[in-house]
Design a protein around this motif. Structure first.
Motif, PDB file in Angstrom:
ATOM      1  N   MET A  12     -19.123  88.386  17.223  1.00  0.00           N
ATOM      2  CA  MET A  12     -18.451  88.354  15.922  1.00  0.00           C
ATOM      3  C   MET A  12     -18.946  87.256  15.004  1.00  0.00           C
ATOM      4  N   LEU A  13     -19.780  86.347  15.494  1.00  0.00           N
ATOM      5  CA  LEU A  13     -20.223  85.222  14.680  1.00  0.00           C
ATOM      6  C   LEU A  13     -21.689  85.314  14.285  1.00  0.00           C
ATOM      7  N   SER A  14     -22.474  86.106  14.998  1.00  0.00           N
ATOM      8  CA  SER A  14     -23.927  86.090  14.828  1.00  0.00           C
ATOM      9  C   SER A  14     -24.369  86.267  13.391  1.00  0.00           C
ATOM     10  N   ALA A  15     -23.824  87.257  12.720  1.00  0.00           N
ATOM     11  CA  ALA A  15     -24.277  87.560  11.365  1.00  0.00           C
ATOM     12  C   ALA A  15     -23.911  86.462  10.369  1.00  0.00           C
ATOM     13  N   TYR A  16     -22.912  85.657  10.713  1.00  0.00           N
ATOM     14  CA  TYR A  16     -22.443  84.615   9.798  1.00  0.00           C
ATOM     15  C   TYR A  16     -22.747  83.212  10.313  1.00  0.00           C
ATOM     16  N   ALA A  17     -23.613  83.125  11.314  1.00  0.00           N
ATOM     17  CA  ALA A  17     -23.865  81.838  11.966  1.00  0.00           C
ATOM     18  C   ALA A  17     -24.424  80.797  11.002  1.00  0.00           C
ATOM     19  N   GLY A  18     -25.190  81.231   9.996  1.00  0.00           N
ATOM     20  CA  GLY A  18     -25.828  80.296   9.092  1.00  0.00           C
ATOM     21  C   GLY A  18     -24.844  79.385   8.384  1.00  0.00           C
ATOM     22  N   TRP A  19     -23.655  79.901   8.019  1.00  0.00           N
ATOM     23  CA  TRP A  19     -22.670  79.036   7.361  1.00  0.00           C
ATOM     24  C   TRP A  19     -21.525  78.631   8.280  1.00  0.00           C
ATOM     25  N   LEU A  20     -21.231  79.429   9.303  1.00  0.00           N
ATOM     26  CA  LEU A  20     -20.173  79.047  10.237  1.00  0.00           C
ATOM     27  C   LEU A  20     -20.534  77.789  11.024  1.00  0.00           C
ATOM     28  N   VAL A  21     -21.822  77.594  11.284  1.00  0.00           N
ATOM     29  CA  VAL A  21     -22.262  76.437  12.051  1.00  0.00           C
ATOM     30  C   VAL A  21     -21.899  75.129  11.331  1.00  0.00           C
ATOM     31  N   TRP A  22     -21.709  75.192  10.004  1.00  0.00           N
ATOM     32  CA  TRP A  22     -21.256  74.027   9.241  1.00  0.00           C
ATOM     33  C   TRP A  22     -19.748  74.063   8.991  1.00  0.00           C
ATOM     34  N   ILE A  23     -19.223  75.245   8.703  1.00  0.00           N
ATOM     35  CA  ILE A  23     -17.811  75.356   8.327  1.00  0.00           C
ATOM     36  C   ILE A  23     -16.885  74.953   9.471  1.00  0.00           C
ATOM     37  N   VAL A  24     -17.219  75.353  10.719  1.00  0.00           N
ATOM     38  CA  VAL A  24     -16.316  75.066  11.838  1.00  0.00           C
ATOM     39  C   VAL A  24     -16.119  73.568  12.049  1.00  0.00           C
ATOM     40  N   PRO A  25     -17.181  72.764  12.241  1.00  0.00           N
ATOM     41  CA  PRO A  25     -16.945  71.320  12.443  1.00  0.00           C
ATOM     42  C   PRO A  25     -16.376  70.622  11.209  1.00  0.00           C
ATOM     43  N   ILE A  26     -16.795  71.062  10.015  1.00  0.00           N
ATOM     44  CA  ILE A  26     -16.258  70.446   8.797  1.00  0.00           C
ATOM     45  C   ILE A  26     -14.760  70.719   8.676  1.00  0.00           C
ATOM     46  N   SER A  27     -14.346  71.957   9.012  1.00  0.00           N
ATOM     47  CA  SER A  27     -12.920  72.305   8.973  1.00  0.00           C
ATOM     48  C   SER A  27     -12.129  71.473   9.964  1.00  0.00           C
ATOM     49  N   GLU A  28     -12.706  71.248  11.130  1.00  0.00           N
ATOM     50  CA  GLU A  28     -12.016  70.434  12.136  1.00  0.00           C
ATOM     51  C   GLU A  28     -11.860  68.990  11.661  1.00  0.00           C
ATOM     52  N   ILE A  29     -12.889  68.429  11.040  1.00  0.00           N
ATOM     53  CA  ILE A  29     -12.824  67.048  10.553  1.00  0.00           C
ATOM     54  C   ILE A  29     -11.828  66.934   9.397  1.00  0.00           C
ATOM     55  N   LEU A  30     -11.860  67.872   8.452  1.00  0.00           N
ATOM     56  CA  LEU A  30     -10.930  67.841   7.318  1.00  0.00           C
ATOM     57  C   LEU A  30      -9.485  67.979   7.788  1.00  0.00           C
ATOM     58  N   THR A  31      -9.256  68.852   8.768  1.00  0.00           N
ATOM     59  CA  THR A  31      -7.903  69.019   9.307  1.00  0.00           C
ATOM     60  C   THR A  31      -7.422  67.732   9.961  1.00  0.00           C
ATOM     61  N   ALA A  32      -8.313  67.086  10.704  1.00  0.00           N
ATOM     62  CA  ALA A  32      -7.954  65.804  11.337  1.00  0.00           C
ATOM     63  C   ALA A  32      -7.597  64.755  10.283  1.00  0.00           C
ATOM     64  N   LEU A  33      -8.326  64.719   9.167  1.00  0.00           N
ATOM     65  CA  LEU A  33      -8.023  63.770   8.094  1.00  0.00           C
ATOM     66  C   LEU A  33      -6.675  64.069   7.448  1.00  0.00           C
ATOM     67  N   LEU A  34      -6.361  65.347   7.255  1.00  0.00           N
ATOM     68  CA  LEU A  34      -5.059  65.728   6.690  1.00  0.00           C
ATOM     69  C   LEU A  34      -3.912  65.310   7.611  1.00  0.00           C
ATOM     70  N   LEU A  35      -4.139  65.408   8.907  1.00  0.00           N
ATOM     71  CA  LEU A  35      -3.107  65.038   9.875  1.00  0.00           C
ATOM     72  C   LEU A  35      -2.908  63.528   9.970  1.00  0.00           C
ATOM     73  N   LEU A  36      -3.893  62.771   9.557  1.00  0.00           N
ATOM     74  CA  LEU A  36      -3.852  61.326   9.719  1.00  0.00           C
ATOM     75  C   LEU A  36      -2.851  60.664   8.774  1.00  0.00           C
ATOM     76  N   TYR A  37      -2.622  61.258   7.605  1.00  0.00           N
ATOM     77  CA  TYR A  37      -1.760  60.654   6.587  1.00  0.00           C
ATOM     78  C   TYR A  37      -0.463  61.453   6.451  1.00  0.00           C
ATOM     79  N   LYS A  38       0.647  60.744   6.328  1.00  0.00           N
ATOM     80  CA  LYS A  38       1.955  61.398   6.281  1.00  0.00           C
ATOM     81  C   LYS A  38       2.095  62.329   5.086  1.00  0.00           C
ATOM     82  N   ASN A  39       1.521  61.945   3.961  1.00  0.00           N
ATOM     83  CA  ASN A  39       1.671  62.757   2.746  1.00  0.00           C
ATOM     84  C   ASN A  39       0.991  64.125   2.875  1.00  0.00           C
TER      85      ASN A  39
END
Length: 503
Positions: free
Chosen positions: A46-73
């Protein structure tokens, strides 16, 4: 009042930091081993055809989510994002377990050591954590008057996440199988099961029966090796023939019990005998030179020849009887130029479905035909080599063209039970260079529609590559050095539903 009701804020904060630890760790392992992650995600269901952008989106999404969780607001938004990610990851693994091929985990680090089911349980637990934290956060939010808001938000996010992953799966599968952008999908559970020592490297597949496999020898055309399929014992047989009828060294044997045929296309001669005594008892002489021939079930010979009228390569068939009557099918190979090498390729015949395939050596094209060479489909291999890359010497001898350099794309092929197997020499996207150097890749296509199905590796033996191969029942037989290697295709073909290409 219960303890957890007094400490909902603390529980929410603990869950948030667990997610921060999880997402930061997962993202860093992906980015630190980015090339491996790119290869894995590029070959994942399910990822092969979209690997070119998913390979960046997945880790970036994880890092952004972690940053959102870090601050109470921004923690509430981070928890919603955490829920979305965990539902998507869980849906992905569920599809892998039930509807897709068995692909290595691309999470990296400790999580990579988990089995798929353990990983699914791990994700479900963290999904429940996200739901719990969202519930407590909404409960503590005095501005929220709607008691059903939590259920609505959780349901909408979950449905959107499941829908997104399902859409990726369905559209990626269609792109891979119908519009493949040169991304291979490897089947990995194909074990090597045996080696048979042939004491020579000039053997080729000549035919088979229920009990035996027959091998011919390029260097010694009268020598046949018979391999017992039950005991793997090898017997050497010599064809008995009078010196007057001895063909040239270019002759090859084809075995179709109870008969064998000694065929020399250079002089248009076919000798026939029985496998009971291996003596030649019939001789047929024709008047057309031919090569690259395959025997069909009704003793018709398919071949490639230089058409005497057009002076271009064409396919034809002849009947093995007096004078070898033949029929040439012109223009089937559709030569784009005057160079005869452009049309070079290999003929394969599927005795189970009576289909004929012709795979071009130097470009990404193959034909599927009937026994009488009526073209059924014209299809393409998944590589991007649409035009032959050849260097031809036409100056040394104007009367004779000579191929002095070429880029071989598909050097060998075999068709069996509705599938076309092609050995490819072109590395696809998201494939590891080290693995590519140590193995040979076999691509599998459906001969009814030409769609790409899957690929698998055949390992080199002591650095020696696979020369050619054949398939019988569910066993892949490959000629490597002086060995006949065997790989079990059962799981890929009709065993494990995760890798079943017969569906």
């Amino acid at each position: 009042m219960k303890w957890y009701q007094k400490h909902t804020g603390l529980i929410t904060e603990i869950i948030s930091y667990l997610f921060i630890l999880l997402f930061v760790y997962a993202a860093l392992t992906k980015l630190l081993d980015f090339e491996n992650f790119r290869i894995q995600i590029g070959q994942a269901p399910m990822l092969s055809a979209y690997a070119g952008w998913l390979v960046w989106i997945v880790p970036i999404s994880e890092i952004l989510t972690a940053l959102l969780l870090l601050y109470k607001n921004t923690r509430y938004i981070g928890l919603l994002a955490s829920l979305a990610l965990m539902v998507m990851f869980s849906t992905y693994i569920y599809i892998i377990l039930n509807h897709a091929s068995n692909i290595p985990c691309s999470c990296g680090g400790v999580l990579e050591k988990m089995g798929w089911k353990a990983h699914l349980i791990f994700n479900i637990v963290f999904t429940l954590f996200a739901l719990l934290a969202i519930h407590f956060h909404k409960k503590r939010d005095s501005k929220s008057k709607n008691k059903y808001a939590f259920y609505v938000i959780a349901s909408v996010i979950s449905l959107l996440s499941v829908g997104t992953v399902t859409m990726l799966f369905l559209t990626s599968e269609r792109i891979i199988y119908e519009e493949n952008p040169f991304i291979r999908r490897y089947s990995y559970n194909i074990p090597k099961i045996a080696n048979i020592n042939l004491n020579g490297d000039a053997f080729y597949f000549a035919g088979s029966s229920k009990q035996h496999i027959y091998l011919g020898n390029y260097s010694s055309p009268l020598i046949v090796k018979r391999i017992n399929l039950q005991t793997a014992t090898v017997k050497t047989i010599k064809i008995q023939i009078s010196n007057n009828n001895l063909p040239s060294i270019a002759a090859q044997v084809r075995v179709q019990p109870p008969y064998f045929f000694l065929i020399d296309g250079q002089i248009s001669m076919i000798l026939k005998g029985t496998t009971t005594n291996w003596e030649v008892d019939s001789q047929y002489q024709g008047n057309i030179n031919f090569s690259n021939y395959q025997l069909t079930n009704d003793n018709t010979l398919l071949f490639k020849t230089l058409n005497p009228q057009s002076q271009k390569s064409d396919l034809g068939y002849l009947y093995i009887k007096d004078s070898l009557p033949y029929q040439i099918v012109p223009h089937l190979l559709n030569n784009e130029s005057d160079e005869i090498f452009n049309a070079d390729g290999s003929i394969a015949y599927d005795g189970l479905t009576n289909h004929v395939s012709y795979t071009y050596f130097y470009k990404n094209k193959f034909l599927v035909m009937s026994e009488k060479l009526n073209n059924i489909i014209t299809a393409h291999t998944i590589d991007t080599i649409s035009k032959p890359n050849l260097i031809i010497d036409s100056t040394s001898n104007p009367q004779q063209l000579k191929l002095i350099a070429s880029m071989m794309v598909n050097p060998a092929s075999y068709t069996y039970n509705g599938f076309l197997y092609i050995r490819s020499q072109i590395k696809g996207r998201y494939e590891a260079e080290k693995t590519w150097k140590q193995t040979q890749t076999i691509d599998v296509y459906n001969i009814l529609n030409g769609n790409y199905q899957t690929s698998f590796y055949i390992y080199k033996e002591q650095g020696k590559p696979l020369r050619h191969f054949f398939i019988k029942e569910s066993i892949f037989y490959g000629f490597i050095g002086n060995k006949l290697v065997q790989y079990d295709l059962k799981n890929m073909l009709h065993g494990d539903t995760h890798t079943n290409i017969s569906r």
